[in-house]
Design a protein around this motif. Sequence first.
Motif, PDB file in Angstrom:
ATOM      1  N   SER A 185     -47.943  13.197 -22.273  1.00  0.00           N
ATOM      2  CA  SER A 185     -47.211  12.342 -23.207  1.00  0.00           C
ATOM      3  C   SER A 185     -46.633  11.112 -22.513  1.00  0.00           C
ATOM      4  O   SER A 185     -46.023  11.205 -21.446  1.00  0.00           O
ATOM      5  N   GLY A 186     -46.802   9.957 -23.145  1.00  0.00           N
ATOM      6  CA  GLY A 186     -46.189   8.743 -22.614  1.00  0.00           C
ATOM      7  C   GLY A 186     -44.680   8.797 -22.703  1.00  0.00           C
ATOM      8  O   GLY A 186     -43.972   8.209 -21.874  1.00  0.00           O
ATOM      9  N   THR A 187     -44.163   9.515 -23.694  1.00  0.00           N
ATOM     10  CA  THR A 187     -42.717   9.688 -23.839  1.00  0.00           C
ATOM     11  C   THR A 187     -42.164  10.478 -22.663  1.00  0.00           C
ATOM     12  O   THR A 187     -41.094  10.168 -22.133  1.00  0.00           O
ATOM     13  N   TYR A 188     -42.881  11.511 -22.243  1.00  0.00           N
ATOM     14  CA  TYR A 188     -42.523  12.297 -21.058  1.00  0.00           C
ATOM     15  C   TYR A 188     -42.435  11.384 -19.836  1.00  0.00           C
ATOM     16  O   TYR A 188     -41.466  11.428 -19.062  1.00  0.00           O
ATOM     17  N   GLU A 189     -43.439  10.536 -19.662  1.00  0.00           N
ATOM     18  CA  GLU A 189     -43.491   9.634 -18.506  1.00  0.00           C
ATOM     19  C   GLU A 189     -42.364   8.616 -18.537  1.00  0.00           C
ATOM     20  O   GLU A 189     -41.718   8.352 -17.520  1.00  0.00           O
ATOM     21  N   PHE A 190     -42.106   8.043 -19.711  1.00  0.00           N
ATOM     22  CA  PHE A 190     -41.065   7.024 -19.808  1.00  0.00           C
ATOM     23  C   PHE A 190     -39.689   7.619 -19.554  1.00  0.00           C
ATOM     24  O   PHE A 190     -38.868   7.017 -18.857  1.00  0.00           O
ATOM     25  N   PHE A 191     -39.421   8.780 -20.126  1.00  0.00           N
ATOM     26  CA  PHE A 191     -38.116   9.430 -19.917  1.00  0.00           C
ATOM     27  C   PHE A 191     -37.923   9.746 -18.434  1.00  0.00           C
ATOM     28  O   PHE A 191     -36.832   9.548 -17.881  1.00  0.00           O
ATOM     29  N   LYS A 192     -38.973  10.209 -17.783  1.00  0.00           N
ATOM     30  CA  LYS A 192     -38.898  10.509 -16.347  1.00  0.00           C
ATOM     31  C   LYS A 192     -38.599   9.247 -15.546  1.00  0.00           C
ATOM     32  O   LYS A 192     -37.769   9.248 -14.632  1.00  0.00           O
ATOM     33  N   GLU A 193     -39.238   8.160 -15.917  1.00  0.00           N
ATOM     34  CA  GLU A 193     -39.050   6.903 -15.195  1.00  0.00           C
ATOM     35  C   GLU A 193     -37.668   6.298 -15.443  1.00  0.00           C
ATOM     36  O   GLU A 193     -36.961   5.904 -14.510  1.00  0.00           O
ATOM     37  N   SER A 194     -37.261   6.229 -16.721  1.00  0.00           N
ATOM     38  CA  SER A 194     -36.027   5.534 -17.078  1.00  0.00           C
ATOM     39  C   SER A 194     -34.781   6.368 -16.841  1.00  0.00           C
ATOM     40  O   SER A 194     -33.784   5.870 -16.295  1.00  0.00           O
ATOM     41  N   VAL A 195     -34.809   7.638 -17.246  1.00  0.00           N
ATOM     42  CA  VAL A 195     -33.616   8.483 -17.177  1.00  0.00           C
ATOM     43  C   VAL A 195     -33.537   9.263 -15.868  1.00  0.00           C
ATOM     44  O   VAL A 195     -32.480   9.348 -15.249  1.00  0.00           O
TER      45      VAL A 195
ATOM     46  N   ILE B 228     -31.373  20.642 -25.971  1.00  0.00           N
ATOM     47  CA  ILE B 228     -31.364  19.191 -25.819  1.00  0.00           C
ATOM     48  C   ILE B 228     -32.812  18.743 -25.662  1.00  0.00           C
ATOM     49  O   ILE B 228     -33.637  19.460 -25.086  1.00  0.00           O
ATOM     50  N   GLY B 229     -33.116  17.587 -26.219  1.00  0.00           N
ATOM     51  CA  GLY B 229     -34.461  17.044 -26.113  1.00  0.00           C
ATOM     52  C   GLY B 229     -34.435  15.545 -26.341  1.00  0.00           C
ATOM     53  O   GLY B 229     -33.362  14.943 -26.403  1.00  0.00           O
ATOM     54  N   TYR B 230     -35.594  14.942 -26.480  1.00  0.00           N
ATOM     55  CA  TYR B 230     -35.663  13.497 -26.728  1.00  0.00           C
ATOM     56  C   TYR B 230     -36.834  13.195 -27.663  1.00  0.00           C
ATOM     57  O   TYR B 230     -37.887  13.818 -27.602  1.00  0.00           O
ATOM     58  N   VAL B 231     -36.609  12.241 -28.577  1.00  0.00           N
ATOM     59  CA  VAL B 231     -37.613  11.863 -29.564  1.00  0.00           C
ATOM     60  C   VAL B 231     -37.523  10.367 -29.836  1.00  0.00           C
ATOM     61  O   VAL B 231     -36.500   9.735 -29.585  1.00  0.00           O
ATOM     62  N   GLY B 232     -38.600   9.797 -30.359  1.00  0.00           N
ATOM     63  CA  GLY B 232     -38.580   8.408 -30.781  1.00  0.00           C
ATOM     64  C   GLY B 232     -37.603   8.218 -31.925  1.00  0.00           C
ATOM     65  O   GLY B 232     -37.409   9.112 -32.752  1.00  0.00           O
ATOM     66  N   LEU B 233     -36.964   7.069 -31.986  1.00  0.00           N
ATOM     67  CA  LEU B 233     -35.918   6.796 -32.968  1.00  0.00           C
ATOM     68  C   LEU B 233     -36.383   7.044 -34.401  1.00  0.00           C
ATOM     69  O   LEU B 233     -35.629   7.562 -35.229  1.00  0.00           O
ATOM     70  N   ALA B 234     -37.623   6.706 -34.701  1.00  0.00           N
ATOM     71  CA  ALA B 234     -38.125   6.855 -36.066  1.00  0.00           C
ATOM     72  C   ALA B 234     -38.228   8.317 -36.495  1.00  0.00           C
ATOM     73  O   ALA B 234     -38.328   8.602 -37.688  1.00  0.00           O
ATOM     74  N   TYR B 235     -38.203   9.237 -35.544  1.00  0.00           N
ATOM     75  CA  TYR B 235     -38.321  10.660 -35.860  1.00  0.00           C
ATOM     76  C   TYR B 235     -36.967  11.345 -36.080  1.00  0.00           C
ATOM     77  O   TYR B 235     -36.918  12.513 -36.448  1.00  0.00           O
ATOM     78  N   VAL B 236     -35.877  10.642 -35.837  1.00  0.00           N
ATOM     79  CA  VAL B 236     -34.544  11.235 -35.987  1.00  0.00           C
ATOM     80  C   VAL B 236     -34.319  11.672 -37.435  1.00  0.00           C
ATOM     81  O   VAL B 236     -34.637  10.940 -38.373  1.00  0.00           O
ATOM     82  N   SER B 237     -33.777  12.888 -37.602  1.00  0.00           N
ATOM     83  CA  SER B 237     -33.536  13.422 -38.940  1.00  0.00           C
ATOM     84  C   SER B 237     -32.213  14.185 -38.955  1.00  0.00           C
ATOM     85  O   SER B 237     -31.638  14.473 -37.888  1.00  0.00           O
ATOM     86  N   PRO B 238     -31.705  14.541 -40.123  1.00  0.00           N
ATOM     87  CA  PRO B 238     -30.450  15.300 -40.215  1.00  0.00           C
ATOM     88  C   PRO B 238     -30.535  16.692 -39.585  1.00  0.00           C
ATOM     89  O   PRO B 238     -29.501  17.340 -39.392  1.00  0.00           O
ATOM     90  N   ARG B 239     -31.717  17.136 -39.262  1.00  0.00           N
ATOM     91  CA  ARG B 239     -31.879  18.462 -38.670  1.00  0.00           C
ATOM     92  C   ARG B 239     -31.353  18.515 -37.242  1.00  0.00           C
ATOM     93  O   ARG B 239     -31.074  19.593 -36.708  1.00  0.00           O
ATOM     94  N   ILE B 240     -31.239  17.357 -36.615  1.00  0.00           N
ATOM     95  CA  ILE B 240     -30.741  17.270 -35.233  1.00  0.00           C
ATOM     96  C   ILE B 240     -29.690  16.157 -35.167  1.00  0.00           C
ATOM     97  O   ILE B 240     -29.513  15.409 -36.123  1.00  0.00           O
TER      98      ILE B 240
END
Length: 271
Positions: A151-161, A191-203
């Motif tokens: 996942s590119g999200t996995y890579e970006f989080f590793k790089e940035s955070v 705890i986890g991380y998701v793209g902003l567009a995926y945010v919902s009231p469930r989390i």
Amino acid sequence: MKAKTILSFLALTVATTGMQAQRIKGSDTVLPIAQQTAERFMALNPTARVTVTGGGTGVGISALLDETTDIAMASRTIKFSEKMKAKAAGEDLEEVPIAYDALAVVVHPSNPVKQLTRQQLESIFRGKITNWKQVGGDDRKIVVYSRETSSGTYEFFKESVLKNKNYMSSSLSMPATGAIIQSVSQTRGAIGYVGLAYVSPRIRTLAISYDGKHFANPTLENAVNKTYPIVRPLFYYYNKKDSVSVAPLIDFILSPAGQEIIKKSGYIPMK
């Protein structure tokens, strides 16, 4: 958009009368806007056929190199190893930024913790902080959910955070963003991380600070004004030899109409 570009777009749109079916594959983060812009594109061009599937950035780029897709969706830049594979295969890939995305850190709605620093996040995802009481929360074990390594999200989080440090070995890898949302929503210590567009009231999202002083919530406004720190570009990649066939679709997503779809979908347009 410049008049020349608009004229080019209109000309290419007309040219789609004989257009071959286009395949788009890759990043789950890019997936929603790829689907929505493709649907609108096909509505404007009834003879066009576009299929969009996810699977992750790495999967999309591999498919592009294997010529089983025409466009790869990516939430990170292409890796050096992938560039070398393309070069070895005699392929010349083009990178096109199409939007920006904020990456939200999410927890179970019952979690009392409201904010974390980058350093705290790094310690959590590396397994140095293991209980929520260490960051002002309840006495509860932290359960770390992450994306899989392709996942590119996995890579970006590793790089940035994580500043390119390794994730903890016991983090739970999820195959897609939806799986992270489902898991976090059902696990009180998660705890986890998701793209902003995926945010919902469930989390619930957390405010984040990279300097330890100024905290910002992951919102479209904060991403645009750069107060929220975890923001990244999103890309389309294609083989230059296919430039003519993919140009109408790419020009559409970069057009004012395409960028408006991106904005309404909770992503950050290029302009």
